[in-house]
Scaffold this motif. Sequence first.
Motif, mmCIF file in Angstrom:
data_model
loop_
_atom_site.group_PDB
_atom_site.id
_atom_site.type_symbol
_atom_site.label_atom_id
_atom_site.label_comp_id
_atom_site.label_asym_id
_atom_site.label_seq_id
_atom_site.Cartn_x
_atom_site.Cartn_y
_atom_site.Cartn_z
ATOM 1 N N ALA A 153 44.157 26.382 31.994
ATOM 2 C CA ALA A 153 45.031 27.474 31.568
ATOM 3 C C ALA A 153 45.897 27.949 32.729
ATOM 4 O O ALA A 153 45.429 28.086 33.855
ATOM 5 C CB ALA A 153 44.199 28.628 31.034
ATOM 6 N N GLU A 189 43.793 33.324 31.287
ATOM 7 C CA GLU A 189 43.427 33.685 29.923
ATOM 8 C C GLU A 189 43.302 35.201 29.769
ATOM 9 O O GLU A 189 43.642 35.761 28.725
ATOM 10 C CB GLU A 189 42.135 32.976 29.544
ATOM 11 N N SER A 192 46.789 36.597 29.516
ATOM 12 C CA SER A 192 47.523 36.260 28.294
ATOM 13 C C SER A 192 47.604 37.421 27.314
ATOM 14 O O SER A 192 48.445 37.435 26.420
ATOM 15 C CB SER A 192 46.874 35.058 27.606
#
Length: 273
Positions: A153, A189, A192
Amino acid sequence: MARGLNRVTLIGALTQTPELRYTPGGLAVLELNLAGNDLFTDEQGQPREVPWYHRVKLLGRMAEFWNEGLKAGMAVFVDGRLEYRTWEQEGQKRSSLEIRAERVEALNLEGKPNPTLTDARGQERLREGLNMVMLVGNLTRDAELRYTPQGIAVARLGLAVNERYSTRQGGEQEKTHFIEAQAWRELAEYASELKEGEGVFFLGRLVNDSWTAQDGSKRYVTRVELSRLERLARGTARSGGGGSQSAKADGRAGKVDIDEGLEDFPPEEELPF
């Protein structure tokens, strides 16, 4: 609205002896080309060394003061801030993110075993350098999350850091510095979930990336690789103006506008490495 914080701290070796120059308006400019290694432990617990090269700009009396005292290979401590600038070149709008020094100290490496190494260009680089950035501001857009082909990620974020300063005429103005940042893996993450306008704290290291533009020219971008990210409980820009609200200033830096005289002195795009 988040009160802006904009600090850059570097400890590195001078890759070359700096040369003083002046803008057409008479402002003294001294550029320090610093190099060092970032030392950290990767996810497998193995130590890693990542080289970095950064250009630091000294202006005015500070530039003239350090003109005679700095030589190639010396270790230097720099405390300053990131400076976002825009200008036009051949009818196109360009921008850059520079390091503006507010304090410089020469360091004594006596007693340290092999404190520097020589790179492929014959330039000195500090083995145990320091490359740290701390920022507080508001996000200019929603975080953009994607995954590499290996499934890692990565998130891209844009930050607006605001400051107020006093002009030489005694007036007050506001300025916004736009900074790109990137987070990896679990931190990506987490990032995000962040939305445009949120107030955040960034901690990381400054890195340079390069690519070839469609016209064949070499382009560079400076951004922050994040090691820590915190959401602020207050300082969120929420109003009908949307993203434009994140460009307003709330913090007071109390600095004099030393950019006067730099308008016709655009930065060099080619980095010294």
